[in-house]
Design a protein around this motif. Structure first.
Motif, PDB file in Angstrom:
ATOM      1  N   VAL A  87     -10.939   4.302   3.642  1.00  9.56           N
ATOM      2  CA  VAL A  87     -10.995   4.760   2.289  1.00  9.56           C
ATOM      3  C   VAL A  87     -11.329   5.963   2.131  1.00  9.56           C
ATOM      4  O   VAL A  87     -12.188   6.436   3.372  1.00  9.56           O
ATOM      5  CB  VAL A  87     -11.449   3.514   1.476  1.00  9.56           C
ATOM      6  CG1 VAL A  87     -12.182   4.853   0.140  1.00  9.56           C
ATOM      7  CG2 VAL A  87     -11.735   2.588   1.112  1.00  9.56           C
ATOM      8  N   THR A 124      -6.481  -6.137  -1.581  1.00 15.13           N
ATOM      9  CA  THR A 124      -7.787  -5.420  -1.913  1.00 15.13           C
ATOM     10  C   THR A 124      -7.495  -4.606  -3.274  1.00 15.13           C
ATOM     11  O   THR A 124      -6.175  -3.524  -2.729  1.00 15.13           O
ATOM     12  CB  THR A 124      -8.177  -4.827  -0.938  1.00 15.13           C
ATOM     13  OG1 THR A 124      -8.957  -5.968  -0.364  1.00 15.13           O
ATOM     14  CG2 THR A 124      -9.747  -4.452  -1.582  1.00 15.13           C
ATOM     15  N   ALA A 127       1.051  -1.048  -0.410  1.00 18.77           N
ATOM     16  CA  ALA A 127      -0.034  -0.288  -0.134  1.00 18.77           C
ATOM     17  C   ALA A 127       1.283   1.251  -0.622  1.00 18.77           C
ATOM     18  O   ALA A 127       2.107   1.038   0.425  1.00 18.77           O
ATOM     19  CB  ALA A 127      -0.883   0.177   0.981  1.00 18.77           C
ATOM     20  N   ARG A 157      -5.165   3.095   5.405  1.00 18.62           N
ATOM     21  CA  ARG A 157      -5.445   1.962   6.023  1.00 18.62           C
ATOM     22  C   ARG A 157      -6.390   1.048   5.236  1.00 18.62           C
ATOM     23  O   ARG A 157      -7.319   0.943   4.647  1.00 18.62           O
ATOM     24  CB  ARG A 157      -5.193   2.035   7.262  1.00 18.62           C
ATOM     25  CG  ARG A 157      -6.634   2.318   7.874  1.00 18.62           C
ATOM     26  CD  ARG A 157      -6.143   2.694   9.514  1.00 18.62           C
ATOM     27  NE  ARG A 157      -7.292   2.478  10.171  1.00 18.62           N
ATOM     28  CZ  ARG A 157      -7.766   4.082  10.238  1.00 18.62           C
ATOM     29  NH1 ARG A 157      -7.365   5.732   9.570  1.00 18.62           N
ATOM     30  NH2 ARG A 157      -8.852   5.112  11.102  1.00 18.62           N
ATOM     31  N   PRO A 158      -5.788  -0.378   5.671  1.00 13.95           N
ATOM     32  CA  PRO A 158      -6.637  -1.466   5.447  1.00 13.95           C
ATOM     33  C   PRO A 158      -8.447  -1.302   5.469  1.00 13.95           C
ATOM     34  O   PRO A 158      -8.269  -0.868   6.922  1.00 13.95           O
ATOM     35  CB  PRO A 158      -6.064  -3.222   6.158  1.00 13.95           C
ATOM     36  CG  PRO A 158      -4.961  -2.771   5.650  1.00 13.95           C
ATOM     37  CD  PRO A 158      -4.847  -1.398   6.380  1.00 13.95           C
ATOM     38  N   PHE A 177     -16.580  -1.260   4.120  1.00 13.97           N
ATOM     39  CA  PHE A 177     -15.210   0.274   3.941  1.00 13.97           C
ATOM     40  C   PHE A 177     -15.934   1.083   5.058  1.00 13.97           C
ATOM     41  O   PHE A 177     -17.111   1.699   4.481  1.00 13.97           O
ATOM     42  CB  PHE A 177     -14.996   0.311   2.509  1.00 13.97           C
ATOM     43  CG  PHE A 177     -14.190  -0.965   1.614  1.00 13.97           C
ATOM     44  CD1 PHE A 177     -13.425  -0.282   1.875  1.00 13.97           C
ATOM     45  CD2 PHE A 177     -15.533  -1.452   0.459  1.00 13.97           C
ATOM     46  CE1 PHE A 177     -12.528  -1.367   1.024  1.00 13.97           C
ATOM     47  CE2 PHE A 177     -14.697  -2.141   0.054  1.00 13.97           C
ATOM     48  CZ  PHE A 177     -13.336  -2.110  -0.503  1.00 13.97           C
ATOM     49  N   ASP A 213     -14.388  -6.073   0.965  1.00  8.71           N
ATOM     50  CA  ASP A 213     -12.263  -6.161   1.252  1.00  8.71           C
ATOM     51  C   ASP A 213     -12.101  -7.562   1.066  1.00  8.71           C
ATOM     52  O   ASP A 213     -13.392  -7.970   0.939  1.00  8.71           O
ATOM     53  CB  ASP A 213     -11.403  -5.224   2.027  1.00  8.71           C
ATOM     54  CG  ASP A 213     -11.245  -5.308   3.105  1.00  8.71           C
ATOM     55  OD1 ASP A 213     -12.267  -6.524   3.741  1.00  8.71           O
ATOM     56  OD2 ASP A 213     -11.038  -5.011   4.203  1.00  8.71           O
ATOM     57  N   GLU A 260      -3.576  -5.872   1.477  1.00 11.99           N
ATOM     58  CA  GLU A 260      -3.687  -7.019   2.105  1.00 11.99           C
ATOM     59  C   GLU A 260      -4.018  -7.714   0.986  1.00 11.99           C
ATOM     60  O   GLU A 260      -5.461  -8.531   1.528  1.00 11.99           O
ATOM     61  CB  GLU A 260      -4.702  -6.726   3.430  1.00 11.99           C
ATOM     62  CG  GLU A 260      -3.195  -5.941   4.692  1.00 11.99           C
ATOM     63  CD  GLU A 260      -4.692  -5.899   5.821  1.00 11.99           C
ATOM     64  OE1 GLU A 260      -5.850  -6.672   5.573  1.00 11.99           O
ATOM     65  OE2 GLU A 260      -4.039  -5.466   7.234  1.00 11.99           O
ATOM     66  N   PHE A 278      -6.954   4.391  -0.624  1.00 13.37           N
ATOM     67  CA  PHE A 278      -6.599   3.591   1.270  1.00 13.37           C
ATOM     68  C   PHE A 278      -5.932   4.269   2.030  1.00 13.37           C
ATOM     69  O   PHE A 278      -4.736   4.937   2.023  1.00 13.37           O
ATOM     70  CB  PHE A 278      -5.705   2.562   0.774  1.00 13.37           C
ATOM     71  CG  PHE A 278      -7.184   1.418   0.747  1.00 13.37           C
ATOM     72  CD1 PHE A 278      -7.674   0.744   1.373  1.00 13.37           C
ATOM     73  CD2 PHE A 278      -6.705   0.617  -0.883  1.00 13.37           C
ATOM     74  CE1 PHE A 278      -8.493   0.347   1.144  1.00 13.37           C
ATOM     75  CE2 PHE A 278      -7.475   0.188  -1.293  1.00 13.37           C
ATOM     76  CZ  PHE A 278      -8.433  -0.420  -0.690  1.00 13.37           C
ATOM     77  N   THR A 282      -5.354   1.209  -6.257  1.00 11.16           N
ATOM     78  CA  THR A 282      -5.416   1.716  -5.377  1.00 11.16           C
ATOM     79  C   THR A 282      -4.871   0.722  -4.797  1.00 11.16           C
ATOM     80  O   THR A 282      -7.231  -0.177  -4.973  1.00 11.16           O
ATOM     81  CB  THR A 282      -6.311   3.507  -4.521  1.00 11.16           C
ATOM     82  OG1 THR A 282      -5.814   3.225  -3.144  1.00 11.16           O
ATOM     83  CG2 THR A 282      -7.818   2.892  -5.405  1.00 11.16           C
ATOM     84  N   THR A 283      -4.541  -0.069  -4.379  1.00  9.03           N
ATOM     85  CA  THR A 283      -4.528  -1.366  -3.058  1.00  9.03           C
ATOM     86  C   THR A 283      -4.098  -0.803  -1.876  1.00  9.03           C
ATOM     87  O   THR A 283      -3.452   0.535  -1.026  1.00  9.03           O
ATOM     88  CB  THR A 283      -3.460  -2.072  -3.458  1.00  9.03           C
ATOM     89  OG1 THR A 283      -1.814  -1.282  -3.569  1.00  9.03           O
ATOM     90  CG2 THR A 283      -3.422  -1.987  -5.263  1.00  9.03           C
ATOM     91  N   ASP A 284      -4.370  -1.869  -0.361  1.00  5.19           N
ATOM     92  CA  ASP A 284      -4.384  -1.889   0.914  1.00  5.19           C
ATOM     93  C   ASP A 284      -3.201  -2.732   1.600  1.00  5.19           C
ATOM     94  O   ASP A 284      -3.332  -2.499   2.639  1.00  5.19           O
ATOM     95  CB  ASP A 284      -5.827  -2.036   1.551  1.00  5.19           C
ATOM     96  CG  ASP A 284      -6.060  -3.472   1.543  1.00  5.19           C
ATOM     97  OD1 ASP A 284      -5.598  -4.703   0.318  1.00  5.19           O
ATOM     98  OD2 ASP A 284      -6.956  -4.586   2.041  1.00  5.19           O
TER      99      ASP A 284
END
Length: 346
Positions: free
Chosen positions: A230, A167, A23, A226-227, A264, A258, A165, A224, A161-163
């Motif tokens: 958003v 997603t 991330a 954080r996991p 979210f 996710d 973990e 993101f 955009t990724t987390d």
């Protein structure tokens, strides 16, 4: 699309490697940028655009190293504005939007660096030439001694955009547009994204059909924090067409979960609703910011909406220092700070 190329790409054994896409809020080794140099693209605005790029580079350099890719023959001009402390790297480039033309970095299970080299055609052949930008990702990866993974997809980093973990959030209007990947189904695109980025799930948003430059990149509406959390842009005017598009995308996000099955949590941030657009591709976005080690470098337009946006970012990232940069010379070309930066994970 060439069927043989597609099959060769699918048969490439990415599944035998262990890697993930970190991330953006994870630690960085550096940030990459690319110096604007095209008078034919930016005309009388080029000098102001270069000054804005230098301001962004210097702001990010307060938090982490910055490497600026500069087209051969333009290093002296770049050095003069960048000053000390910015690493200048000469490589052939066509344009200056490294989020989209640069590599999407990965971390391999053994801790080494890798990255995806997507196919790049300047957002659906909107600007030419683009062959040097199409080659840029692999050149950067080679310079960093990183493993380069080639994809058959036409894709830009601003589409993702990724987390960290597993997603990914992406938009249909950009990745599924006929000017990127004609004849390739949504299922194939999703499979390739999962394969190339070490993902578990793709969360699709409808995107923005009004975006004439990127065809609705996700980095113009959300990111993101954080996991499971958003930031998402909104426009407070219920009659604003783009505001309704943002609301539709937010509704699509809220209807999904996710990779860990979490709904979210959303932190709202206004777009620059009180800023007058001066071009058809004007990027009226505050969320198009760069996350750095310990900091957020975000756009400012000198309007009241900016105070609201800064307050939202402070709530989302309470442990990071916010630095604002005037990007009025950049946004008429269709992007802001996130579009002109690409983080390399530590």
């Amino acid at each position: 699309m060439n069927g043989e190329f597609l099959m060769n790409a699918i048969e490439w054994p990415a599944q035998q490697l262990k890697f993930r896409r970190p991330a953006e809020f994870e630690p960085h080794a550096k940030t990459w940028m690319a110096w604007p140099h095209r008078q034919d693209l930016y005309g009388a605005g080029l000098s102001a655009m270069q000054r804005a790029y230098a301001d962004v580079a210097q702001a990010i350099a307060r938090f982490e190293p910055v490497s600026m890719v500069v087209h051969p023959g333009h290093s002296n001009d770049a050095h003069a504005l960048l000053g000390k402390g910015i690493d200048v790297v000469e490589m052939p480039i066509d344009d200056c939007w490294i989020r989209d033309s640069g590599p999407t970095f990965l971390k391999l299970a053994d801790g080494s660096l890798g990255g995806v080299s997507w196919r790049f055609n300047a957002w659906g052949r909107k600007h030419e030439p683009y062959d040097q930008d199409n080659a840029l990702a692999e050149r950067i990866l080679a310079r960093e001694d990183a493993l380069a993974l080639r994809s058959f997809l036409y894709c830009e980093g601003g589409s993702l955009t990724t987390d960290g973990e597993g997603t990914l959030i992406a938009t249909e209007t950009s990745l599924l547009h006929s000017n990127r990947n004609p004849g390739v189904s949504k299922a194939w695109v999703e499979k390739e994204l999962i394969r190339m980025l070490g993902l578990e799930k793709v969360v699709w948003l409808p995107g923005d059909p009004l975006d004439l430059e990127t065809d609705g990149h996700v980095d113009g509406m959300c990111c993101f924090v954080r996991p499971g959390v958003v930031m998402f842009e909104y426009n407070p005017d219920p009659a604003d067409l783009h505001g309704r598009i943002l609301a539709d995308n937010l509704a699509a996000l809220r209807s999904q979960t996710d990779a860990r099955g979490r709904s979210f949590e959303v932190i709202p941030i206004p777009e620059a609703y009180d800023v007058e657009a001066t071009s058809d591709v004007f990027a009226r976005s505050y969320i198009n910011f760069a996350i750095a080690n310990g900091g957020i470098v975000m756009p400012t337009f000198g309007r009241p909406s900016g105070e609201e946006a800064m307050a939202a970012v402070a709530r989302a990232f309470p442990d990071r220092r916010i630095v604002t940069v005037d990007v009025g010379a950049v946004v008429p070309a269709g992007g802001a700070i996130h579009c002109i930066t690409q983080e390399q994970p530590l």
